[in-house]
Write an enzyme that holds these catalytic residues in place. Structure first.
Site, PDB file in Angstrom:
ATOM      1  N   ALA A  88       0.842  -1.193   0.000  1.00 30.96           N
ATOM      2  CA  ALA A  88       0.000   0.000   0.000  1.00 30.96           C
ATOM      3  C   ALA A  88       0.875   1.240   0.000  1.00 30.96           C
ATOM      4  O   ALA A  88       2.037   1.205   0.419  1.00 30.96           O
ATOM      5  CB  ALA A  88      -0.921   0.002   1.220  1.00 30.96           C
ATOM      6  N   ASP A  89       0.300   2.327  -0.469  1.00 30.33           N
ATOM      7  CA  ASP A  89       0.985   3.615  -0.399  1.00 30.33           C
ATOM      8  C   ASP A  89      -0.057   4.696  -0.169  1.00 30.33           C
ATOM      9  O   ASP A  89      -1.160   4.636  -0.724  1.00 30.33           O
ATOM     10  CB  ASP A  89       1.767   3.905  -1.675  1.00 30.33           C
ATOM     11  CG  ASP A  89       2.710   5.084  -1.495  1.00 30.33           C
ATOM     12  OD1 ASP A  89       3.679   4.947  -0.715  1.00 30.33           O
ATOM     13  OD2 ASP A  89       2.472   6.137  -2.108  1.00 30.33           O
ATOM     14  N   THR A  90       0.286   5.659   0.659  1.00 33.43           N
ATOM     15  CA  THR A  90      -0.621   6.751   0.999  1.00 33.43           C
ATOM     16  C   THR A  90       0.050   8.077   0.712  1.00 33.43           C
ATOM     17  O   THR A  90       1.236   8.262   1.015  1.00 33.43           O
ATOM     18  CB  THR A  90      -1.010   6.686   2.492  1.00 33.43           C
ATOM     19  OG1 THR A  90      -1.660   5.440   2.754  1.00 33.43           O
ATOM     20  CG2 THR A  90      -1.945   7.834   2.864  1.00 33.43           C
TER      21      THR A  90
END
Length: 208
Positions: A88-90
């Site tokens: 995941a990446d935010t």
């Protein structure tokens, strides 16, 4: 007549984030943390520099997918059992500017000043790979901050909390007090949108 059983695939989390580990644990997902080789920017799958002309949606999806593919490489390098790799990446976006993790206290102060008294977008992309196919889902939420005065920002930066978080804040921490309203996924803002994660893992045959 014996009943056949299907063994669910192993799930590896390709992330250093303790928040993502906590969220996966919250929903009862069985997983192993996929170890990295060294410091964050020593892994080819976690290079997070924004490319020229890249918008926030394209950026966060590209990075999440790259992390999943890099995780598959680490499975091979470490001779681990095959399975699903979840990454995941935010990122935070305001006025077209992508706000990643602050470089230092001054950068954190600048970012919080940009967010003060207004709305911004928080984008989290999740990606899953099984070594043959790679899929992703993008969660976008709108967050509105109250107006922050200089002392509010200074105290928060001095706490150290902003330094490892996109947009220089964590909604699950002290900065939760700054938030007037959210429209979207709270867990997506924290770093792993749980409904989207659950649905994506089910598409890969993992039920829990």
């Amino acid at each position: 007549m014996s009943l056949s059983t299907t063994v669910p695939p192993a799930l590896y989390l390709a992330s250093r984030s303790p928040r993502r580990r906590e969220l996966l644990t919250q929903i009862g997902a069985p997983f192993l943390v996929l170890p990295f080789r060294g410091l964050p920017r020593e892994d080819i799958d976690v290079l997070e520099d924004v490319r020229d002309g890249e918008d926030a949606e394209s950026y966060v999806v590209r990075v999440a997918r790259a992390k999943a593919l890099g995780g598959e490489q680490r499975l091979s390098w470490r001779r681990l059992s095959s399975g699903l790799v979840l990454s995941a990446d935010t990122t935070v976006e305001v006025d077209g500017e992508i706000l990643g993790k602050p470089a230092d206290a001054a950068d954190a102060t600048r970012m919080l000043g940009l967010l003060s008294g207004r709305s911004h977008r928080v984008l989290t992309a999740i990606a899953v790979s099984d070594g043959r196919r790679l899929e992703h889902v993008l969660s976008i939420s709108i967050v509105r901050f109250s107006a922050l005065d200089t002392r509010d920002i200074e105290r928060y930066v001095a706490s150290g909390e902003p330094m490892d978080k996109a947009g220089a804040y964590g909604i699950q921490g002290r900065a939760g007090a700054f938030v007037e309203h959210i429209d979207g996924s709270y867990t997506g803002i924290v770093g792993l949108p749980l409904n989207e994660t659950w649905q994506l893992l089910r598409r890969f045959g993992l039920s829990f």
